[in-house]
Design a protein around this motif. Sequence first.
Motif, short mmCIF file in Angstrom:
data_model
loop_
_atom_site.label_atom_id
_atom_site.label_comp_id
_atom_site.label_asym_id
_atom_site.label_seq_id
_atom_site.Cartn_x
_atom_site.Cartn_y
_atom_site.Cartn_z
N ARG A 14 97.55 43.33 54.82
CA ARG A 14 96.14 42.96 54.94
C ARG A 14 95.63 42.29 53.67
O ARG A 14 94.88 41.31 53.73
N LEU A 15 96.05 42.79 52.54
CA LEU A 15 95.62 42.26 51.25
C LEU A 15 96.03 40.80 51.09
O LEU A 15 95.21 39.92 50.82
N PHE A 16 97.32 40.53 51.29
CA PHE A 16 97.79 39.16 51.07
C PHE A 16 97.39 38.22 52.19
O PHE A 16 97.20 37.02 51.95
N GLN A 17 97.21 38.74 53.39
CA GLN A 17 96.67 37.91 54.47
C GLN A 17 95.25 37.50 54.11
O GLN A 17 94.87 36.34 54.28
N ALA A 18 94.47 38.43 53.60
CA ALA A 18 93.09 38.12 53.22
C ALA A 18 93.05 37.10 52.10
O ALA A 18 92.24 36.17 52.11
N LEU A 19 93.93 37.23 51.13
CA LEU A 19 93.93 36.33 49.98
C LEU A 19 94.61 34.99 50.27
O LEU A 19 94.56 34.07 49.45
N ALA A 20 95.22 34.86 51.44
CA ALA A 20 95.90 33.61 51.79
C ALA A 20 94.92 32.49 52.11
O ALA A 20 95.30 31.32 52.15
N ASP A 21 93.66 32.82 52.31
CA ASP A 21 92.67 31.82 52.68
C ASP A 21 91.81 31.45 51.47
O ASP A 21 91.29 32.33 50.76
N ALA A 22 91.63 30.15 51.24
CA ALA A 22 90.88 29.67 50.06
C ALA A 22 89.42 30.13 50.07
O ALA A 22 88.87 30.48 49.03
N THR A 23 88.79 30.14 51.23
CA THR A 23 87.39 30.58 51.31
C THR A 23 87.27 32.04 50.93
O THR A 23 86.38 32.43 50.16
N ARG A 24 88.19 32.86 51.42
CA ARG A 24 88.13 34.28 51.09
C ARG A 24 88.40 34.52 49.61
O ARG A 24 87.75 35.36 48.97
N ARG A 25 89.35 33.76 49.04
CA ARG A 25 89.57 33.89 47.59
C ARG A 25 88.31 33.51 46.82
O ARG A 25 87.95 34.15 45.83
N ASP A 26 87.62 32.47 47.28
CA ASP A 26 86.39 32.05 46.62
C ASP A 26 85.30 33.12 46.75
O ASP A 26 84.58 33.39 45.78
N ILE A 27 85.20 33.73 47.90
CA ILE A 27 84.22 34.81 48.08
C ILE A 27 84.51 35.95 47.12
O ILE A 27 83.60 36.47 46.47
N VAL A 28 85.78 36.34 47.01
CA VAL A 28 86.15 37.42 46.08
C VAL A 28 85.75 37.03 44.66
O VAL A 28 85.18 37.83 43.92
N THR A 29 86.04 35.80 44.27
CA THR A 29 85.69 35.35 42.92
C THR A 29 84.19 35.42 42.69
O THR A 29 83.74 35.90 41.65
N ARG A 30 83.42 34.97 43.67
CA ARG A 30 81.96 34.99 43.52
C ARG A 30 81.42 36.41 43.38
O ARG A 30 80.57 36.67 42.53
N VAL A 31 81.91 37.32 44.21
CA VAL A 31 81.36 38.68 44.15
C VAL A 31 81.93 39.48 42.99
O VAL A 31 81.34 40.49 42.60
N LEU A 32 83.05 39.04 42.43
CA LEU A 32 83.53 39.66 41.20
C LEU A 32 82.56 39.34 40.05
O LEU A 32 82.32 40.18 39.19
N ARG A 33 82.03 38.12 40.08
CA ARG A 33 81.05 37.73 39.05
C ARG A 33 79.73 38.45 39.23
O ARG A 33 79.13 38.89 38.26
N GLN A 34 79.29 38.52 40.49
CA GLN A 34 77.99 39.15 40.78
C GLN A 34 77.91 39.45 42.28
O GLN A 34 78.30 38.62 43.09
N GLU A 35 77.40 40.62 42.61
CA GLU A 35 77.22 40.95 44.02
C GLU A 35 76.33 39.88 44.66
O GLU A 35 75.46 39.32 44.01
N GLN A 36 76.58 39.62 45.95
CA GLN A 36 75.78 38.63 46.67
C GLN A 36 75.59 39.08 48.10
O GLN A 36 76.46 39.74 48.67
N SER A 37 74.48 38.67 48.67
CA SER A 37 74.26 38.96 50.08
C SER A 37 75.14 38.02 50.90
O SER A 37 75.56 36.96 50.43
N VAL A 38 75.39 38.41 52.13
CA VAL A 38 76.17 37.56 53.02
C VAL A 38 75.43 36.24 53.21
O VAL A 38 76.03 35.16 53.24
N SER A 39 74.10 36.29 53.29
CA SER A 39 73.30 35.07 53.44
C SER A 39 73.50 34.13 52.26
O SER A 39 73.67 32.92 52.42
#
Length: 120
Positions: A14-39
Amino acid sequence: MVVEHELTDDEVDRLFQALADATRRDIVTRVLRQEQSVSALAGHYAMSFAAVQKHVAVLERASLVTKQRRGREQVVHAAPDTLRRAARLLESYEELWRGRARRIDDLLAEEVPPGDRGAE
């Protein structure tokens, strides 16, 4: 040598499947910097809100993020512990390969007796 790690096979999948997608990696990067709403996250991508929600759900199933309801919004938080566990898993694989490379280096460094060299 078997790589020992603290994640189950399903968790690793599940972990590597999730990280296999560029958008999901970008989401992880963004929320590592700061929590964000889904909106707020949805505003960063040329896709529907529902598509971003699905990406977040994949990340949540992989325990890479968590969601918390705040009023009408769902706020996404990073789960750095899961990333640390994944890093330890990758470090285990790296150590395995470094050990193999060292053994190959040792074999290559051994001096071959003159009579054992065969036809040169």
